[in-house]
Scaffold this motif. Structure first.
Motif, short mmCIF file in Angstrom:
data_model
loop_
_atom_site.label_atom_id
_atom_site.label_comp_id
_atom_site.label_asym_id
_atom_site.label_seq_id
_atom_site.Cartn_x
_atom_site.Cartn_y
_atom_site.Cartn_z
N THR A 105 53.26 64.59 -23.64
CA THR A 105 52.42 64.95 -22.50
C THR A 105 53.33 65.09 -21.28
O THR A 105 54.23 64.28 -21.10
CB THR A 105 51.40 63.80 -22.22
OG1 THR A 105 50.66 63.56 -23.41
CG2 THR A 105 50.47 64.14 -21.09
N ASP A 106 53.08 66.10 -20.46
CA ASP A 106 53.83 66.24 -19.22
C ASP A 106 53.23 65.27 -18.20
O ASP A 106 52.11 65.46 -17.74
CB ASP A 106 53.75 67.68 -18.71
CG ASP A 106 54.55 67.88 -17.44
OD1 ASP A 106 55.43 68.76 -17.45
OD2 ASP A 106 54.30 67.17 -16.44
N ASP A 107 54.01 64.24 -17.89
CA ASP A 107 53.49 63.15 -17.07
C ASP A 107 53.00 63.63 -15.70
O ASP A 107 51.90 63.29 -15.27
CB ASP A 107 54.58 62.09 -16.92
CG ASP A 107 54.01 60.80 -16.37
OD1 ASP A 107 53.34 60.08 -17.15
OD2 ASP A 107 54.20 60.53 -15.17
N THR A 108 53.78 64.43 -15.03
CA THR A 108 53.43 64.86 -13.66
C THR A 108 52.14 65.67 -13.66
O THR A 108 51.22 65.40 -12.88
CB THR A 108 54.56 65.73 -13.06
OG1 THR A 108 55.80 65.10 -13.37
CG2 THR A 108 54.39 65.89 -11.57
N LEU A 109 52.09 66.68 -14.53
CA LEU A 109 50.91 67.54 -14.54
C LEU A 109 49.69 66.77 -15.05
O LEU A 109 48.57 66.97 -14.56
CB LEU A 109 51.15 68.79 -15.40
CG LEU A 109 52.18 69.78 -14.85
CD1 LEU A 109 52.24 71.02 -15.73
CD2 LEU A 109 51.90 70.17 -13.41
N ALA A 110 49.90 65.90 -16.03
CA ALA A 110 48.78 65.13 -16.56
C ALA A 110 48.20 64.24 -15.46
O ALA A 110 46.99 64.18 -15.26
CB ALA A 110 49.22 64.29 -17.74
N ARG A 111 49.08 63.56 -14.73
CA ARG A 111 48.59 62.70 -13.63
C ARG A 111 47.88 63.52 -12.56
O ARG A 111 46.87 63.09 -12.00
CB ARG A 111 49.75 61.93 -13.01
CG ARG A 111 50.12 60.70 -13.82
CD ARG A 111 51.12 59.84 -13.07
NE ARG A 111 51.59 58.74 -13.91
CZ ARG A 111 50.96 57.58 -14.03
NH1 ARG A 111 49.86 57.36 -13.36
NH2 ARG A 111 51.43 56.64 -14.83
N LEU A 112 48.42 64.70 -12.28
CA LEU A 112 47.77 65.57 -11.29
C LEU A 112 46.35 65.92 -11.76
O LEU A 112 45.39 65.84 -10.99
CB LEU A 112 48.60 66.85 -11.11
CG LEU A 112 47.99 67.94 -10.23
CD1 LEU A 112 47.85 67.44 -8.78
CD2 LEU A 112 48.86 69.20 -10.25
#
Ligand SMILES: Cc1cc2nc3c(=O)[nH]c(=O)nc-3n(C[C@H](O)[C@H](O)[C@H](O)COP(=O)(O)OP(=O)(O)OC[C@H]3O[C@@H](n4cnc5c(N)ncnc54)[C@H](O)[C@@H]3O)c2cc1C
Ligand code: SF4
Ligand code: SF4
Lengths: 364, 464
Positions: free
Chosen positions: B86-93
């Motif tokens: 999972t792409d952490d930055t985009l997922a958190r966004l």
């Protein structure tokens, strides 16, 4: 009832039962989801519970051209319509009038004729106002049976309905729940409170609900006016005519205005709505019924306004003729839906009660 | 050509959730927006018309959602299903923004269910649309129309002309005629490529010919392929798709939610040789729904057969098509085109391996297991011995593909040389930027809503 209608409603109900996206629009879906298989009586009950708000049509991802061809409002309307024709007593009369606006118009014309004949034949020996045109006794002789016979017929129809949908006992609380729901037309609020889909495709609005309220409460006010007047006549020895500030007039005029506007609004909405989301073959009968009801209201109002003029006798005959047709046709026209709807709502309340008593649904 | 079709500020490609969120946001910012939707009006809305819910973070009770669902818990749930891909930055966004999306959706006509029968376990994490995804799509089209967004149906985008670092032209056909527009900004929200069976076959092998497509037949990846051909950056494994096991009698396309079957945990599942091939009782069904798509895909002719008996018929949600029914196993086998003797043997062997079933509990992992059977059935293992017997066929139903456009936090697309100045992507077509594999119920609509709004905002800002 034709087997195809039930078969089609069953086919669609089974798809809905696997989908369940529309739970929340109305009382039909929670009731539907309680079943795994749909007996004829279950479908009849679901059909009469449906208020044809059409929310589930516009929300459905399976409507034509999709091969599942969902149109639940129509499938239920067809079963509902057929059920009124089956349960009515005598059934042939319902078959003659339910779907046929012309027959309703014909009935109204016969009503006029009967009244005209009565007015000419039993010339009143005196009397004031309307009673100078037609004696009180003559009116009673015509309208008492015209009121009681349909009631008896409706009672038979409702009994048949109750049996066909499972029989069993009914409690006061069930009836109260039914009246509570009908009073607010809760099933036309869409669940979210934005109303139903009717005159402008998938747009939610309260137009139909409000028009139906106007018709329903207008009718009840008019009915109350007549009841109060009857009481005043017999119990208090205060015969008509009554002044404007009397209870019968206040109820009658406000009811007449509401009913007239409601019927006009209802016809306008029905002209804009998609006929294929109801029972298309019943459309003419429905419009005919609404027009008859509207005519009863309007002629009553005119009678009030023009009661002192030379038009009065003709108006009175027309009004009473329409009332006569309306009463006699009650079990055989759209008017019957109110009674079956109440029965279905009471049945649903009873079923919910049974579920609560057995401690919830079967299965997980 | 009339109206704004000749000169819109923003062209949005697609007519599903992501496209509509982008169009509405851009129009609210003052842009003149044209939606090009390849489907005819009755089928507008892509896969979004089949959805039922939206996964939403919330710090306290929010709309229909109870309790709270924190960013960290949401992310942890996501990491679990994607095995960390999972792409952490985009997922958190996406997760963080989901909270403000719910009121945004309500303000634009989306209505939610109070709480549903049979889905109580999701009442905390997922908000269910009243009437399902099509009612959401309808509400957005109404809102968009009110904002002056123009919608062209049956408008299939065929080519985006990439000229250096910007899209110079959008080509599309509409009812047999070719057209071009040159907007300031372009948003791609045209979904995955799963409806293109040839592409799926190239990625998956010949087996894909027997797959069913659960959603719209219109997501054929035309725009995706066109952009990839021109060197636009991609992300995600081209051979991966999200697939589940559905009723084998489902239509080839667009069968949607109703074709789901929930009876596997109470069954044995055999292939066309009447042999079992996997532990049917491994976990509760929602957690195993997705792996069965792959399991069935690996069987001969990509088909499986679920066998249950009368004891279990009422333990699962009703199916859209009635099960095949017979009084004996042999008759059932006959009706289902299975070898009767082999089925009898498999069932006898299974029944003999069942032990004490008194602890059977349909909604929990009950540990009622087989002994000495290969493969075992580790929960809900009750003998199949009470007629009538029932059967369903199972096929692989593809939900969406993972290969997509790579985007940054502003939903902007790029080539190896850097960002494309006027191209943004939202929804399924860029979901691979966040999800490498696996899937979390309700996250597709979250991605579409969050990134659709971002793309719409950026596209409008660029155009003004
Ligand atoms: C049966 C089913 C149930 C699902 N349930 C859920 C759920 O409950 N919750 C959830 O979050 N997700 C769910 N999903 C996943 C979800 O549908 C997607 O993640 C989401 O809808 C993607 O939205 P989108 O706008 O990106 O794509 P879509 O909604 O698929 O929209 C793509 C649009 O692009 C159009 N298009 C395609 N090609 C072109 C072209 N060349 N030119 C012009 N237009 C084009 C299509 O016609 C379509 O309108 C479900 C999927 C399926 C199949
Ligand atoms: S009407 Fe359509 S969307 Fe609604 S429950 Fe039935 S199948 Fe589902
Ligand atoms: S038409 Fe309205 S009242 Fe009838 S079943 Fe559909 S949602 Fe319910």
């Amino acid at each position: 009832m034709q087997a195809e209608l039930l078969h089609e409603a069953r086919r669609q109900a089974e798809i809905c039962n696997a989908c369940r996206y529309c739970e929340g629009y109305c009382a039909v879906f929670p009731a539907l989801h309680r079943e795994r298989a749909f007996a004829d009586g279950d479908l009849t009950q679901l059909a009469n519970l449906c208020h044809n708000c059409r929310g589930c049509y516009y929300a459905c991802q399976y409507t034509a051209p999709h091969e599942f061809d969902l149109n639940l409002p129509r499938a239920l309307a067809e079963v509902r319509q057929a059920s009124w024709e089956d349960f009515a007593w005598p059934a042939p009369l319902a078959r003659a009038f339910q779907r046929n606006g012309l027959m309703i118009a014909l009935a109204a014309a016969i009503g006029f004729a009967v009244l005209f004949w009565a007015a000419r034949t039993f010339l009143p020996a005196g009397g004031d106002g309307f009673y100078a045109v037609m004696a009180h006794g003559t009116m009673i002789a015509i309208f008492l049976p015209a009121f009681l016979l349909p009631l008896a017929s409706l009672a038979i129809g409702l009994r048949r309905y109750w049996r066909a949908t499972g029989g069993g006992d009914i409690r006061l609380s069930d009836v109260a729940a039914a009246f509570g729901s009908a009073a607010k037309l809760r099933n036309l609020t869409g669940g979210h409170g934005d109303g139903c889909n009717f005159e402008d495709r998938d747009r939610f609005s309260h137009a139909r609900r409000h028009m139906h309220q106007a018709v329903m409460y207008g009718f009840l006010l008019c009915f109350a006016a007549t009841s109060v007047a009857t009481l005043m006549h017999y119990a208090l020895d205060m015969p008509a005519p009554y002044g404007f500030w009397s209870l019968p007039k206040l109820l009658g005029v406000s009811g007449g205005v509401l009913l007239t506007l409601g019927c006009a609004g209802m016809v306008a909405l029905k002209l804009r709505a998609d006929r294929n989301l109801g029972a298309p073959s019943a459309w003419g009968g429905e419009i005919g019924f609404v027009l008859l009801l509207g005519f009863v209201a309007l002629s009553g109002l005119l009678l009030y306004v023009l009661g002192q003029t030379g038009l009065m006798p003709a108006l009175l005959v027309a009004h009473l003729g329409a009332v006569l047709a309306f009463f006699l046709l009650t079990p055989f026209t759209k008017m019957a839906h109110g009674f079956y709807r109440l029965a279905a709502l009471a049945r649903e309340a009873a079923n919910q009660r049974a579920v609560r008593m057995t401690g919830g649904e079967t299965g997980p | 050509m009339d109206g704004m079709q000749a000169s819109p500020d923003v062209v949005v490609i697609g007519g599903g959730n992501a496209a509509l969120c982008a169009a509405i946001t851009a129009a609210e910012a003052g842009a003149r927006v044209l939606i090009l939707e390849t489907a005819p009006e009755p089928y507008r809305g892509g896969n979004s018309r089949h959805t039922r819910n939206f996964r939403c973070m919330h710090r306290g009770p929010l709309g229909p959602l109870t309790d709270s669902y924190s960013e960290d818990e949401y992310l942890a749930d996501l990491m679990k299903v994607t095995d960390g891909r999972t792409d952490d930055t985009l997922a958190r966004l996406a997760i963080r923004t989901s909270e403000e999306c719910l009121p945004w959706m309500e303000a634009r006509g989306v209505r939610f269910q109070p709480s549903l029968s049979g889905t109580l376990s999701l009442a905390r994490t997922n908000a269910f649309f009243l009437g399902g995804g099509k009612s959401l799509v309808n509400a957005y089209y109404r809102t968009a129309a009110g904002l002056g967004v123009e919608v062209l149906y049956e408008a299939a985008v065929t080519h985006l002309n990439l000229d250096g670092d910007r899209i110079a032209r959008v080509d599309y056909t509409c009812r047999g005629q070719s057209h071009s527009v040159s907007p300031m900004s372009v948003v791609v929200a045209s979904g995955g490529f799963q409806a293109d069976l040839e592409w799926l076959t190239r990625a998956w092998g010949a087996a894909a010919k027997n797959f069913l497509i659960r959603g719209t037949p219109y997501n054929r990846g035309v725009v995706l392929a066109d952009l990839l051909d021109q060197g636009v950056e991609s992300v995600g494994d081209p051979t991966q798709c999200h697939a589940v096991a559905i009723d084998g009698r489902a239509p080839k396309y667009d069968g949607g939610i109703v074709t789901r079957l929930d009876c596997v945990p109470f069954s044995i599942v055999v292939n066309r040789d009447a042999q079992r091939f996997y532990d049917e009782g491994e976990d509760v069904w929602p957690k195993r729904y997705a792996i069965w798509g792959r399991l069935v895909a690996a069987q001969p002719q990509q088909v499986g057969y679920v066998i249950i008996d009368a004891k279990s018929l009422e333990l699962f949600m009703p199916s859209v098509f009635p099960p095949i029914k017979a009084d004996t196993l042999e008759d059932l086998a006959q009706k289902m085109d299975l070898p009767p003797a082999a089925l009898r043997e498999t069932v006898d062997e299974f029944n003999a391996a069942c032990g004490d079933t008194s602890g059977f509990h349909p909604t929990e992992l009950d540990g009622v297991t087989t002994k000495g059977l290969e493969p075992p059935k580790t929960n809900w293992a009750r003998p199949i011995d009470t007629p009538p017997y029932y059967g369903y066929s199972l096929r692989t139903g593809v939900t969406f593909t993972y290969l997509g456009l790579k985007v940054d936090e502003t939903a902007q697309c790029s080539t190896a040389d850097g960002p494309i100045r006027n191209l943004w992507a939202a929804g399924e077509t860029m979901a691979g930027s966040i999800l490498g594999q696996g899937y979390l119920a309700g996250f597709g609509m979250t991605i579409g809503t969050v990134f659709g709004r971002i793309a719409g905002r950026e596209a409008a800002a660029h155009a003004s």
